[in-house]
Design a protein around this motif. Sequence first.
Motif, PDB file in Angstrom:
ATOM      1  N   GLN A   1       0.498 -11.636  -5.761  1.00 38.49           N
ATOM      2  CA  GLN A   1       0.609 -10.822  -4.555  1.00 38.49           C
ATOM      3  C   GLN A   1      -0.244  -9.561  -4.660  1.00 38.49           C
ATOM      4  O   GLN A   1      -0.975  -9.209  -3.731  1.00 38.49           O
ATOM      5  CB  GLN A   1       2.071 -10.442  -4.313  1.00 38.49           C
ATOM      6  N   ALA A   2      -0.149  -8.878  -5.795  1.00 36.89           N
ATOM      7  CA  ALA A   2      -0.885  -7.625  -5.958  1.00 36.89           C
ATOM      8  C   ALA A   2      -2.388  -7.864  -5.995  1.00 36.89           C
ATOM      9  O   ALA A   2      -3.170  -7.120  -5.384  1.00 36.89           O
ATOM     10  CB  ALA A   2      -0.441  -6.912  -7.230  1.00 36.89           C
ATOM     11  N   PHE A   3      -2.813  -8.929  -6.706  1.00 39.71           N
ATOM     12  CA  PHE A   3      -4.245  -9.214  -6.745  1.00 39.71           C
ATOM     13  C   PHE A   3      -4.753  -9.613  -5.367  1.00 39.71           C
ATOM     14  O   PHE A   3      -5.862  -9.237  -4.962  1.00 39.71           O
ATOM     15  CB  PHE A   3      -4.562 -10.306  -7.759  1.00 39.71           C
TER      16      PHE A   3
ATOM     17  N   SER B   1     -12.982  -2.122  -2.463  1.00 38.62           N
ATOM     18  CA  SER B   1     -12.769  -0.664  -2.494  1.00 38.62           C
ATOM     19  C   SER B   1     -11.590  -0.254  -3.362  1.00 38.62           C
ATOM     20  O   SER B   1     -11.329   0.943  -3.514  1.00 38.62           O
ATOM     21  CB  SER B   1     -12.557  -0.145  -1.066  1.00 38.62           C
ATOM     22  N   THR B   2     -10.879  -1.212  -3.929  1.00 36.90           N
ATOM     23  CA  THR B   2      -9.727  -0.873  -4.772  1.00 36.90           C
ATOM     24  C   THR B   2     -10.159  -0.013  -5.951  1.00 36.90           C
ATOM     25  O   THR B   2     -11.139  -0.311  -6.629  1.00 36.90           O
ATOM     26  CB  THR B   2      -9.056  -2.162  -5.285  1.00 36.90           C
TER      27      THR B   2
ATOM     28  N   LYS C   1       2.053  -0.749 -10.701  1.00 32.24           N
ATOM     29  CA  LYS C   1       0.669  -0.827 -11.182  1.00 32.24           C
ATOM     30  C   LYS C   1       0.277  -2.271 -11.471  1.00 32.24           C
ATOM     31  O   LYS C   1       1.056  -3.035 -12.036  1.00 32.24           O
ATOM     32  CB  LYS C   1       0.501   0.007 -12.452  1.00 32.24           C
ATOM     33  N   LEU C   2      -0.952  -2.612 -11.085  1.00 29.09           N
ATOM     34  CA  LEU C   2      -1.558  -3.875 -11.472  1.00 29.09           C
ATOM     35  C   LEU C   2      -2.444  -3.591 -12.666  1.00 29.09           C
ATOM     36  O   LEU C   2      -3.300  -2.705 -12.608  1.00 29.09           O
ATOM     37  CB  LEU C   2      -2.387  -4.456 -10.319  1.00 29.09           C
TER      38      LEU C   2
ATOM     39  N   PRO D   1      -3.129   1.169  -8.618  1.00 30.03           N
ATOM     40  CA  PRO D   1      -1.826   1.269  -7.946  1.00 30.03           C
ATOM     41  C   PRO D   1      -1.647   0.147  -6.935  1.00 30.03           C
ATOM     42  O   PRO D   1      -2.579  -0.263  -6.268  1.00 30.03           O
ATOM     43  CB  PRO D   1      -1.892   2.637  -7.243  1.00 30.03           C
ATOM     44  N   ILE D   2      -0.420  -0.360  -6.861  1.00 32.60           N
ATOM     45  CA  ILE D   2      -0.102  -1.393  -5.879  1.00 32.60           C
ATOM     46  C   ILE D   2       0.327  -0.720  -4.592  1.00 32.60           C
ATOM     47  O   ILE D   2       1.242   0.096  -4.576  1.00 32.60           O
ATOM     48  CB  ILE D   2       1.026  -2.304  -6.404  1.00 32.60           C
TER      49      ILE D   2
END
Length: 313
Positions: free
Chosen positions: A35-37, A43-44, A287-288, A311-312
Amino acid sequence: MRSKTLLATVMAGALLTGLTVAGADATGRDDRVAQAFGATTRSTAWSQVARIPLRFPTYHPQGFALVGDLIFLSSVEVLEAPVPYPKPVDGYDRSPGKGIGHLFVMDRQGNLKKDIRVGEGTAYHPGGIDYDGENVWVPAAEYRPNSRAIVYKVNPKTYKVTEQFRVKDHVGGVVRDRRTGLVHGVSWGSRTLFEWTASGKQLAAEANQSHLLDYQDCDYVSRSKQLCGGVTGLPTATGGSYELGGLALLDLKDHNRILHEIPFPAFSTAGHSVTRNAVAMEVDGTKLRLFTAPDDGEGASGTELLIYESPIS
């Protein structure tokens, strides 16, 4: 960067790693890593939070598997490099060379706990690895295309190595689907993607849909998906070379369809893309976290465990 507080945080992350979450499939939802990825973009913002020198001979690292508070790292020690043939010999474009396959076990501070040998004869090159919740799956192949490989499973508690099956091709990495029990793999340069039963019956061999990245290391991330890191070598305008690095989420149940893909614009001390070799991801709270080990042990700075966080949202 190597403060006790930071390392304690990274250690704690082992308890939340998406590679060891067992209940994600039952909910019908992807685990938090997928989900996080999937929410990342070009731009992350990623911050390097640790650079940990590995103070043991690491040779040429290949793949990561996170197993609780331990990290398994596959690597090839080349004793005699393969030499290109002037013309093909028995279908091969180069000699097999000689080497030793290693599966290192280390803690999250980079301390070596165990050196497990894998491979046989000219099949000495371990590739990308995966942990299926019970065993670490490791391929060991000849260091040349269109060759052969042996797929092993390694018990992470006893370190027992068991041959699972053999493949009449180079296998550069494997992932085991926790839902189906099937094993997925990549060929030399990941141009072909394989699917086998756990005993080695080949079910599929399909062309890679990605022409952007050569996948180097993949990990299972729930609901029949794998998260892969890789690079592509490109020329520069001045005649040099450039490594484009990136990460991709693939759907194992749909012919490895690309679900999400991003470049990763970070480089190692030796100037390599950080997704060049071993990669692994986990979620720790909000956090990822990405683990990488792009540089060889013989380099000026040796192999460093590089850790990035985002950060997620």
